[in-house]
Design a protein around this motif. Sequence first.
Motif, PDB file in Angstrom:
ATOM      1  N   TYR A  78       1.048  -1.222   0.085  1.00 15.39           N
ATOM      2  CA  TYR A  78       0.068  -0.103  -0.202  1.00 15.39           C
ATOM      3  C   TYR A  78       0.720   1.256  -0.163  1.00 15.39           C
ATOM      4  N   LEU A  79       2.058   1.066   0.673  1.00 15.88           N
ATOM      5  CA  LEU A  79       2.868   2.383   0.761  1.00 15.88           C
ATOM      6  C   LEU A  79       3.992   2.513  -0.424  1.00 15.88           C
ATOM      7  N   ASP A  80       3.642   1.621  -1.168  1.00 18.55           N
ATOM      8  CA  ASP A  80       4.602   1.427  -2.331  1.00 18.55           C
ATOM      9  C   ASP A  80       6.140   1.297  -2.179  1.00 18.55           C
ATOM     10  N   ILE A  81       6.188   0.416  -0.896  1.00 18.46           N
ATOM     11  CA  ILE A  81       7.473   0.125  -0.431  1.00 18.46           C
ATOM     12  C   ILE A  81       8.212  -1.026  -1.169  1.00 18.46           C
ATOM     13  N   LEU A  82       7.144  -2.155  -1.161  1.00 12.35           N
ATOM     14  CA  LEU A  82       7.509  -3.601  -1.714  1.00 12.35           C
ATOM     15  C   LEU A  82       6.383  -4.128  -2.324  1.00 12.35           C
ATOM     16  N   GLU A  83       6.230  -4.161  -3.701  1.00 14.45           N
ATOM     17  CA  GLU A  83       5.074  -4.851  -4.320  1.00 14.45           C
ATOM     18  C   GLU A  83       5.017  -6.216  -4.107  1.00 14.45           C
ATOM     19  N   SER A  84       3.908  -6.824  -3.454  1.00 12.92           N
ATOM     20  CA  SER A  84       3.747  -8.360  -3.125  1.00 12.92           C
ATOM     21  C   SER A  84       3.508  -9.011  -4.386  1.00 12.92           C
ATOM     22  N   THR A  85       3.611 -10.374  -4.343  1.00  5.40           N
ATOM     23  CA  THR A  85       3.400 -11.228  -5.433  1.00  5.40           C
ATOM     24  C   THR A  85       2.371 -12.065  -4.955  1.00  5.40           C
ATOM     25  N   ASN A  86       1.620 -12.586  -6.067  1.00  5.20           N
ATOM     26  CA  ASN A  86       0.392 -13.409  -5.693  1.00  5.20           C
ATOM     27  C   ASN A  86       0.744 -14.760  -4.735  1.00  5.20           C
ATOM     28  N   TRP A  87       1.997 -15.190  -4.889  1.00  2.88           N
ATOM     29  CA  TRP A  87       2.424 -16.405  -4.193  1.00  2.88           C
ATOM     30  C   TRP A  87       2.553 -15.888  -2.553  1.00  2.88           C
ATOM     31  N   ARG A  88       3.086 -14.740  -2.525  1.00  2.00           N
ATOM     32  CA  ARG A  88       3.236 -14.199  -1.109  1.00  2.00           C
ATOM     33  C   ARG A  88       1.798 -13.762  -0.729  1.00  2.00           C
ATOM     34  N   ARG A  89       0.847 -13.304  -1.493  1.00  2.00           N
ATOM     35  CA  ARG A  89      -0.469 -12.910  -0.998  1.00  2.00           C
ATOM     36  C   ARG A  89      -1.202 -13.932  -0.528  1.00  2.00           C
ATOM     37  N   LEU A  90      -0.983 -15.303  -1.053  1.00  2.00           N
ATOM     38  CA  LEU A  90      -1.594 -16.475  -0.926  1.00  2.00           C
ATOM     39  C   LEU A  90      -1.079 -17.070   0.253  1.00  2.00           C
ATOM     40  N   ILE A  91       0.365 -16.976   0.550  1.00  2.00           N
ATOM     41  CA  ILE A  91       0.791 -17.387   1.941  1.00  2.00           C
ATOM     42  C   ILE A  91       0.215 -16.735   3.220  1.00  2.00           C
ATOM     43  N   THR A  92       0.689 -15.373   3.018  1.00  2.00           N
ATOM     44  CA  THR A  92       0.287 -14.669   4.051  1.00  2.00           C
ATOM     45  C   THR A  92      -1.328 -14.618   4.362  1.00  2.00           C
ATOM     46  N   GLY A  93      -2.221 -14.702   3.277  1.00  2.00           N
ATOM     47  CA  GLY A  93      -3.702 -14.877   3.497  1.00  2.00           C
ATOM     48  C   GLY A  93      -3.902 -16.169   4.137  1.00  2.00           C
ATOM     49  N   THR A  94      -3.202 -17.546   3.772  1.00  2.00           N
ATOM     50  CA  THR A  94      -3.330 -18.495   4.508  1.00  2.00           C
ATOM     51  C   THR A  94      -3.097 -18.408   5.870  1.00  2.00           C
ATOM     52  N   PHE A  95      -2.005 -17.977   6.347  1.00  2.00           N
ATOM     53  CA  PHE A  95      -1.685 -18.008   7.740  1.00  2.00           C
ATOM     54  C   PHE A  95      -2.734 -17.091   8.194  1.00  2.00           C
ATOM     55  N   CYS A  96      -3.215 -16.179   7.943  1.00  2.00           N
ATOM     56  CA  CYS A  96      -3.970 -14.960   8.651  1.00  2.00           C
ATOM     57  C   CYS A  96      -5.298 -15.558   8.587  1.00  2.00           C
ATOM     58  N   GLY A  97      -6.016 -16.279   7.552  1.00  2.00           N
ATOM     59  CA  GLY A  97      -7.266 -17.064   7.541  1.00  2.00           C
ATOM     60  C   GLY A  97      -7.105 -18.277   8.803  1.00  2.00           C
ATOM     61  N   TYR A  98      -6.008 -19.062   8.793  1.00  2.00           N
ATOM     62  CA  TYR A  98      -6.025 -19.866   9.694  1.00  2.00           C
ATOM     63  C   TYR A  98      -5.860 -19.349  11.129  1.00  2.00           C
ATOM     64  N   ALA A  99      -5.446 -18.081  11.419  1.00  2.00           N
ATOM     65  CA  ALA A  99      -5.312 -17.618  12.602  1.00  2.00           C
ATOM     66  C   ALA A  99      -6.723 -16.918  13.210  1.00  2.00           C
ATOM     67  N   LEU A 100      -7.474 -16.001  12.354  1.00  2.00           N
ATOM     68  CA  LEU A 100      -8.659 -15.607  12.509  1.00  2.00           C
ATOM     69  C   LEU A 100      -9.722 -16.723  12.597  1.00  2.00           C
ATOM     70  N   CYS A 101      -9.820 -17.580  11.973  1.00  2.00           N
ATOM     71  CA  CYS A 101     -10.765 -18.994  12.119  1.00  2.00           C
ATOM     72  C   CYS A 101     -10.533 -19.591  13.637  1.00  2.00           C
ATOM     73  N   THR A 102      -9.177 -19.723  13.906  1.00  2.00           N
ATOM     74  CA  THR A 102      -8.950 -20.454  14.930  1.00  2.00           C
ATOM     75  C   THR A 102      -9.191 -19.472  16.262  1.00  2.00           C
ATOM     76  N   PHE A 103      -9.124 -17.991  16.107  1.00  2.00           N
ATOM     77  CA  PHE A 103      -9.745 -17.295  17.198  1.00  2.00           C
ATOM     78  C   PHE A 103     -11.236 -17.488  17.323  1.00  2.00           C
ATOM     79  N   PHE A 104     -11.857 -17.656  16.140  1.00  2.00           N
ATOM     80  CA  PHE A 104     -13.177 -17.728  16.065  1.00  2.00           C
ATOM     81  C   PHE A 104     -13.635 -18.701  16.857  1.00  2.00           C
ATOM     82  N   LEU A 105     -13.091 -19.904  16.348  1.00  2.00           N
ATOM     83  CA  LEU A 105     -13.329 -21.079  17.025  1.00  2.00           C
ATOM     84  C   LEU A 105     -13.110 -21.235  18.599  1.00  2.00           C
TER      85      LEU A 105
END
Length: 121
Positions: A78-105
């Motif tokens: 967002y700050l134009d410091i480092l453009e993310s890649t689709n693979w990095r988005r996938l990996i970080t999204g997977t970790f965050c999705g896991y964490a948020l769902c675990t907190f919800f459970l």
Amino acid sequence: MSSKFYHSCMSFGKHAGCHQRPDRSFFINGHQFPVCARCTGVLIGQCSALILYRILSLPAVILVSFCAVMFLDWLLQYLDILESTNWRRLITGTFCGYALCTFFLRLLVCCKSFISHQNII
């Protein structure tokens, strides 16, 4: 894949709140995923948490760091410091999705325990 089914999936992705940008999405056989790479990761993480919830119990600090990593990836982009890649988005999204769902459970388990101890139901 039928055209009607594909358009239904794309509509679902749009209504789920995904921006569906083609440059931030994966493609299979020329068909764009219904959600972007990060949302795909979040969905994978959530499904993983549902499967692994009783098997893998990570400390809250690790789960928070999973969310922080995705936020940091987004912020740097967002700050134009480092453009993310689709693979990095996938990996970080997977970790965050896991964490948020675990907190919800965990919250659901706490609520169930509280309700059963209060004899509310």
